[in-house]
Design a protein around this motif. Structure first.
Motif, mmCIF file in Angstrom:
data_model
loop_
_atom_site.group_PDB
_atom_site.id
_atom_site.type_symbol
_atom_site.label_atom_id
_atom_site.label_comp_id
_atom_site.label_asym_id
_atom_site.label_seq_id
_atom_site.Cartn_x
_atom_site.Cartn_y
_atom_site.Cartn_z
ATOM 1 N N GLY A 1 2.212 15.468 30.990
ATOM 2 C CA GLY A 1 3.548 14.912 31.595
ATOM 3 C C GLY A 1 4.855 14.675 30.269
ATOM 4 N N LYS A 2 4.950 15.908 29.577
ATOM 5 C CA LYS A 2 5.940 16.112 28.759
ATOM 6 C C LYS A 2 7.156 16.484 30.058
ATOM 7 N N SER A 3 6.500 17.207 30.988
ATOM 8 C CA SER A 3 7.536 18.077 32.082
ATOM 9 C C SER A 3 8.195 15.854 32.762
ATOM 10 N N LYS B 1 25.429 10.228 34.804
ATOM 11 C CA LYS B 1 25.545 11.421 33.884
ATOM 12 C C LYS B 1 25.098 12.080 35.410
ATOM 13 N N LYS B 2 25.785 13.830 35.022
ATOM 14 C CA LYS B 2 25.560 14.710 35.735
ATOM 15 C C LYS B 2 24.618 14.759 34.560
ATOM 16 N N VAL B 3 23.226 15.942 35.183
ATOM 17 C CA VAL B 3 22.643 16.229 34.921
ATOM 18 C C VAL B 3 21.925 17.419 35.171
ATOM 19 N N ILE B 4 21.335 18.788 34.405
ATOM 20 C CA ILE B 4 20.995 20.086 34.594
ATOM 21 C C ILE B 4 19.872 20.413 34.056
ATOM 22 N N MET B 5 18.742 20.495 34.964
ATOM 23 C CA MET B 5 17.467 20.734 34.031
ATOM 24 C C MET B 5 17.307 21.678 34.513
ATOM 25 N N VAL B 6 16.265 23.158 33.592
ATOM 26 C CA VAL B 6 16.397 24.645 33.704
ATOM 27 C C VAL B 6 14.771 24.519 33.435
ATOM 28 N N GLN B 7 13.779 24.486 34.257
ATOM 29 C CA GLN B 7 12.222 24.826 34.195
ATOM 30 C C GLN B 7 11.961 26.469 33.390
ATOM 31 N N ASP C 1 12.911 22.176 29.973
ATOM 32 C CA ASP C 1 12.013 22.250 30.008
ATOM 33 C C ASP C 1 11.256 22.922 30.054
ATOM 34 N N GLU C 2 10.167 22.656 28.780
ATOM 35 C CA GLU C 2 8.991 24.356 27.909
ATOM 36 C C GLU C 2 9.668 24.905 28.032
ATOM 37 N N ILE C 3 11.576 24.675 27.034
ATOM 38 C CA ILE C 3 12.087 25.779 26.512
ATOM 39 C C ILE C 3 11.141 26.064 25.125
ATOM 40 N N LEU C 4 10.362 25.255 24.408
ATOM 41 C CA LEU C 4 9.810 25.620 23.032
ATOM 42 C C LEU C 4 8.645 26.713 23.442
ATOM 43 N N GLY C 5 7.743 26.759 24.716
ATOM 44 C CA GLY C 5 7.560 27.821 25.076
ATOM 45 C C GLY C 5 7.940 29.513 25.090
ATOM 46 N N LEU C 6 9.143 29.110 25.244
ATOM 47 C CA LEU C 6 10.072 30.775 24.516
ATOM 48 C C LEU C 6 9.204 31.047 23.705
ATOM 49 N N LEU C 7 9.495 30.212 22.629
ATOM 50 C CA LEU C 7 9.198 30.761 21.038
ATOM 51 C C LEU C 7 7.820 31.001 20.972
ATOM 52 N N ASP C 8 6.870 29.659 21.304
ATOM 53 C CA ASP C 8 5.547 30.289 21.773
ATOM 54 C C ASP C 8 5.438 31.485 22.134
ATOM 55 N N PRO D 1 27.755 18.500 20.323
ATOM 56 C CA PRO D 1 28.253 17.591 19.754
ATOM 57 C C PRO D 1 28.197 16.635 20.728
ATOM 58 N N GLU D 2 28.478 16.468 22.207
ATOM 59 C CA GLU D 2 28.516 15.200 22.899
ATOM 60 C C GLU D 2 27.487 15.351 24.009
ATOM 61 N N MET D 3 26.354 17.050 24.327
ATOM 62 C CA MET D 3 25.704 16.756 25.069
ATOM 63 C C MET D 3 23.932 16.155 24.543
ATOM 64 N N GLU D 4 23.711 15.097 25.692
ATOM 65 C CA GLU D 4 22.807 15.217 25.390
ATOM 66 C C GLU D 4 21.695 16.072 25.508
ATOM 67 N N LEU D 5 20.593 16.415 24.512
ATOM 68 C CA LEU D 5 19.788 18.117 24.927
ATOM 69 C C LEU D 5 18.300 17.300 24.931
ATOM 70 N N VAL D 6 17.320 17.533 25.716
ATOM 71 C CA VAL D 6 16.364 17.220 25.713
ATOM 72 C C VAL D 6 15.525 18.192 25.403
ATOM 73 N N MET D 7 13.990 18.586 25.368
ATOM 74 C CA MET D 7 13.428 20.081 25.116
ATOM 75 C C MET D 7 12.153 19.827 25.212
ATOM 76 N N THR D 8 11.508 20.110 25.873
ATOM 77 C CA THR D 8 9.985 20.441 26.485
ATOM 78 C C THR D 8 9.062 21.481 25.336
ATOM 79 N N GLY D 9 7.942 21.071 25.197
ATOM 80 C CA GLY D 9 6.915 22.468 24.680
ATOM 81 C C GLY D 9 5.879 21.984 23.845
#
Length: 168
Positions: free
Chosen positions: A15-17, A32-38, A108-115, A133-141
């Motif tokens: 359910g993270k994604s 708002k304008k949203v960009i999602m990278v998976q 989405d799953e950016i933290l997996g790139l570290l793993d 600093p103005e952009m909202e950032l959502v990261m999963t992994g």
């Protein structure tokens, strides 16, 4: 979420994604304008790609993977090829961050790139230090490394309490 918030959704549960996509949807509703990278999820099937296309131009979804299937299940030779694509995806995220192309950036799953060792913790910290600093950032992994915590405003942990696969 407020302007400039950095949010991590991590944990072993499912359910993270979907949660991250929900943040994107909430952003769209707020004009708002949203960009999602998976990352690490492989090529999106045609039906899924068609559904996501309908959300444009308010929400654009990008995948740089060229392989079918999850990265962790690929043979070593294919992983080497895919690492190039994943690094291109990380560079794209850096470009989006630098140019301010959106109000909300979902990685989405950016933290997996570290793993998976695709990018280093130092590279990622530099990305966070140089973010808009103005952009909202959502990261999963699955795992949020302790070294990232000083750069994060909110960490949500997803854990399944019960999974009943007999209903499928």
């Amino acid at each position: 979420m407020e302007k400039g918030t950095v949010h991590v959704i991590c944990g072993p549960g499912t359910g993270k994604s979907a949660s991250a996509a929900g943040y994107g949807l909430m952003g769209i509703l707020a004009k708002k304008k949203v960009i999602m990278v998976q990352y690490l999820k492989g090529v999106l099937e045609e039906d899924g790609a068609e559904i996501l296309k309908r959300m444009e131009p308010e929400m654009k979804v990008f995948r740089f993977a060229r392989s079918h299937g999850l990265f962790e299940n690929l043979p070593e030779e294919q992983k080497k090829e895919e690492i190039v694509n994943l690094k291109n995806g990380f560079n794209f995220a850096k470009k989006v961050m630098m140019t301010g192309e959106c109000d909300i950036l979902v990685l989405d799953e950016i933290l997996g790139l570290l793993d998976q060792g695709v990018i280093s913790e130092d590279e990622f910290i530099q990305f966070l230090e140089n973010r808009d600093p103005e952009m909202e950032l959502v990261m999963t992994g699955r795992v949020c490394p302790k070294a990232l915590e000083p750069y994060v405003d909110c960490i949500s942990y997803v854990e399944n309490i019960k999974v009943d696969n007999s209903r499928e």
